[in-house]
Design an enzyme around this catalytic site. Structure first.
Site, short mmCIF file in Angstrom:
data_model
loop_
_atom_site.label_atom_id
_atom_site.label_comp_id
_atom_site.label_asym_id
_atom_site.label_seq_id
_atom_site.Cartn_x
_atom_site.Cartn_y
_atom_site.Cartn_z
N ARG A 28 0.82 -1.21 0.00
CA ARG A 28 0.00 0.00 0.00
C ARG A 28 0.85 1.26 0.00
NH1 ARG A 28 -2.71 -4.22 1.79
NH2 ARG A 28 -5.01 -4.30 1.81
N ARG A 123 -6.52 -18.11 -9.17
CA ARG A 123 -7.23 -17.46 -8.06
C ARG A 123 -8.38 -16.62 -8.60
NH1 ARG A 123 -2.76 -15.12 -3.95
NH2 ARG A 123 -4.63 -14.82 -2.68
N SER A 168 -12.84 -9.97 2.99
CA SER A 168 -11.63 -9.73 2.20
C SER A 168 -11.24 -8.27 2.23
CB SER A 168 -11.83 -10.20 0.75
OG SER A 168 -10.74 -9.80 -0.06
N GLN A 170 -8.75 -7.20 0.61
CA GLN A 170 -8.32 -6.87 -0.75
C GLN A 170 -9.49 -6.34 -1.58
OE1 GLN A 170 -6.44 -10.36 -2.34
NE2 GLN A 170 -4.65 -10.19 -1.03
N ASP A 316 -4.16 -15.48 7.63
CA ASP A 316 -2.88 -15.98 7.12
C ASP A 316 -2.13 -16.82 8.13
OD1 ASP A 316 -3.13 -14.87 4.58
OD2 ASP A 316 -2.26 -12.96 5.19
N LYS A 343 -6.47 -18.90 -1.49
CA LYS A 343 -5.18 -18.23 -1.30
C LYS A 343 -4.21 -18.73 -2.38
CE LYS A 343 -5.84 -15.55 2.34
NZ LYS A 343 -5.47 -14.12 2.37
N ARG A 347 -5.24 -23.68 1.03
CA ARG A 347 -4.46 -23.88 2.25
C ARG A 347 -5.12 -24.86 3.22
NH1 ARG A 347 -2.22 -17.68 3.13
NH2 ARG A 347 -0.51 -17.84 1.63
#
Length: 429
Positions: A28, A123, A168, A170, A316, A343, A347
Site C-alpha cells: 500500500r 485465483r 476480504s 483486498q 494468514d 489463497k 491452504r
C-alpha cells in the site's frame, strides 16, 4: 525446485529477531505514494518478490521509484499523472497487487492488461471484478473476467454502496481505490472487520475517507499528498516464531517492532487463549499503526475453537496455528475459514494433507478442520504447494518432529520472508 532437509533439533530457541516489514503495508505504501503528489519515503519496506511486483507496475506507469535496501523513495505523479504502460503488467504471484490494482486501473484513462504466474492465474478475481463492473468498470478476461489475464479498459466510474459478501480486505481496498475516481461517495460495508491498513494509510495521505470498522466511505480526492511511511514488522511473519517458541520446550524468544494493528492480532489472542506465556513490551504508535515487541516463553497449551469474527484477524496464520494445535492438549476446531481455499493454494487442503503425512490426527471439514492434539509428529516429505506460508510451516514443523522433514521447495519463501531460514537458525541453541 529447491528442497530443504531439516534434521530434528536437540535444543531450544533463544534470542531476538526483527522480522521483515509488513507485506500489506509495504504494498500500500507504493500504491498510495505513487498516486499522491510529491515525495513519499518508506522505511523497513519488505524486500520480497510480491512487493517488488507492485514497484515494477508503477515504474511501468512512469512513476520514479528509487529503492535502496529496505528504504524506498517515490516521486508521486498524482492519479492524473500515471501513464499507460508500454507492455502488459506482470503481477507474478501477488494477489494483493492484482486485486488492489484492478480497483485503481479501472478508473484511469487508458487500457491495461495484467497477468500472473500459474498459481495467481487460478485465483478467482470475480469477487473484485463484479463490484467494479457495478461501478461502470470494463474488465474482460477468462471465464467472464474471473481469472487472469485481464484487460482493463479505463473509463469513468460511478460511486457504489456495497455489502461485502466475503471477508476480504483486498476487495474492500480495491473498491476504495476505485472510489477515489468516482464523483460521489463510495461506501463499503462488511459484517466482520478485516485489516484496515488501506483506511489508515489513505487518511495519512489526505484522502476524504471515514470508517467505523464496519462501514467505510470515501469521496473523490483531488490529490493525495506524499508522506513518510514507517513499515512495522509483519505479524504474519512473526507468527511462525511465536508458534515455534510456544512449542519447543525451554524456549524464550523476543520479536522486535512487530505491527499490532487490532485487525491483525488474532494470532496473539488465540495463543493466549491456549495458555501461551506471551507478553507485549515497548508498545507504541508509529504512523498511525500500533507496534511493539513480543516476548514468548514456551508453555503447555490447550486446544481451542477458532471461528467467526476471529478468522479475518488471523486468516494468514491459520496454517501455523494448525501445526501448534497438534502439540496442544485436547481438540482444536477451526471453522468459517473457507477463504483459505482461494489463497496461493487451497491452504485448508495443504495443511490437512501435510499434517496427516507427518502423523497428526486431522479431520478436514468444509470450512476448516478438527485437530486432535498432543501428537508426536514423525518426519517425512512436506509439500509446499509453492505457497510461502505452507513452506515456512513445514520448516517450523521440523522443530517438533522425531525424524527429518524434507520441504520440497523453499524458493517460494522469497515472496514474504527471504531471510527466514537464517533468522530461524540464529535462535537455535
Amino acid at each position: 525446485m529447491n528442497p530443504l532437509a531439516l534434521q530434528p533439533i536437540s535444543g531450544s530457541l533463544h534470542g531476538t529477531i526483527k522480522v521483515p516489514g509488513d507485506k500489506s503495508i509495504s504494498h500500500r505504501s507504493i500504491i498510495f505514494g505513487s498516486i499522491a503528489k510529491g515525495t513519499t519515503t518508506v522505511t523497513n519496506f519488505l524486500d520480497g518478490e510480491d512487493c517488488m511486483r507492485t514497484i515494477d507496475a508503477f515504474k511501468e506507469m512512469g512513476v520514479p521509484i528509487q529503492k535502496n535496501g529496505s528504504n524506498v523513495t517515490i516521486e508521486g505523479t498524482g492519479l492524473s499523472g500515471l501513464m499507460e504502460p508500454n507492455k502488459e503488467l506482470d503481477f507474478g504471484n501477488s494477489g494483493t497487487t492484482t486485486r488492489l490494482m484492478l480497483g485503481l486501473l479501472a478508473g484511469l484513462p487508458f487500457n491495461t492488461t495484467v497477468y500472473g504466474d500459474a498459481s495467481l492465474s487460478k485465483r478467482p478475481m470475480n469477487r473484485v471484478v463484479d463490484p467494479l463492473r457495478l461501478m461502470g468498470a470494463t474488465i474482460d478476461g477468462k471465464e467472464q473476467g474471473n481469472y487472469l489475464p485481464l484487460t482493463i479498459t479505463g473509463t469513468s466510474l460511478n460511486s457504489i454502496d456495497y455489502d461485502l459478501p466475503v471477508k476480504s480486505a483486498q476487495v474492500k481496498s480495491a473498491l476504495l481505490l476505485a472510489g477515489l475516481h468516482s464523483e460521489n461517495t463510495t461506501i463499503v460495508r462488511e459484517k466482520s472487520p478485516t485489516r484496515n491498513h488501506t483506511e489508515t494509510m489513505l487518511q495519512a495521505f489526505g484522502a476524504n475517507i471515514k470508517s467505523d470498522g464496519h462501514t467505510t466511505s470515501i469521496s473523490k480526492t483531488d490529490d493525495l499528498q506524499g508522506c513518510h511511511v514507517e513499515v512495522p514488522g509483519d505479524i504474519s511473519s512473526a507468527a511462525f516464531f511465536v508458534v515455534a517458541a510456544c512449542m519447543v520446550p525451554g524456549s524464550e524468544v523476543i520479536l522486535k517492532d512487530v505491527g499490532l494493528n487490532e485487525t491483525r492480532t488474532g494470532i496473539i489472542d488465540i495463543v493466549l487463549q491456549m495458555g501461551a506465556k506471551l507478553t507485549i513490551q515497548n508498545e507504541r504508535i508509529v504512523g498511525g499503526e500500533k507496534i511493539g515487541d513480543i516476548l514468548i516463553i514456551s508453555s503447555p497449551l490447550t486446544g481451542v475453537t477458532i471461528e467467526g469474527d476471529a478468522i479475518p484477524r488471523l486468516i494468514d496464520e491459520i496454517p501455523i496455528l494448525a501445526l501448534l494445535a497438534t502439540q496442544a492438549d485436547g481438540t482444536t476446531i477451526i471453522k468459517d475459514a473457507e477463504e483459505l481455499k482461494v489463497k496461493e493454494t487451497d491452504r485448508l487442503l495443504a495443511v490437512s494433507e501435510n499434517l496427516t503425512q507427518l502423523g497428526a490426527d486431522v479431520t478436514p471439514t468444509e470450512d476448516g478442520m478438527i485437530i486432535r492434539g498432543n501428537t508426536k509428529l514423525k518426519g517425512g516429505n512436506f509439500k509446499s504447494f509453492d505457497d510461502h506460508r505452507i513452506a515456512m510451516m513445514g520448516i517450523i514443523a521440523s522443530l517438533v518432529t522425531e525424524d527429518t522433514v524434507v520441504v520440497d521447495n523453499i524458493d517460494c519463501i522469497n515472496i514474504s520472508y527471504p531471510n527466514f531460514v537464517n533468522d530461524l537458525q540464529s535462535i537455535l541453541k
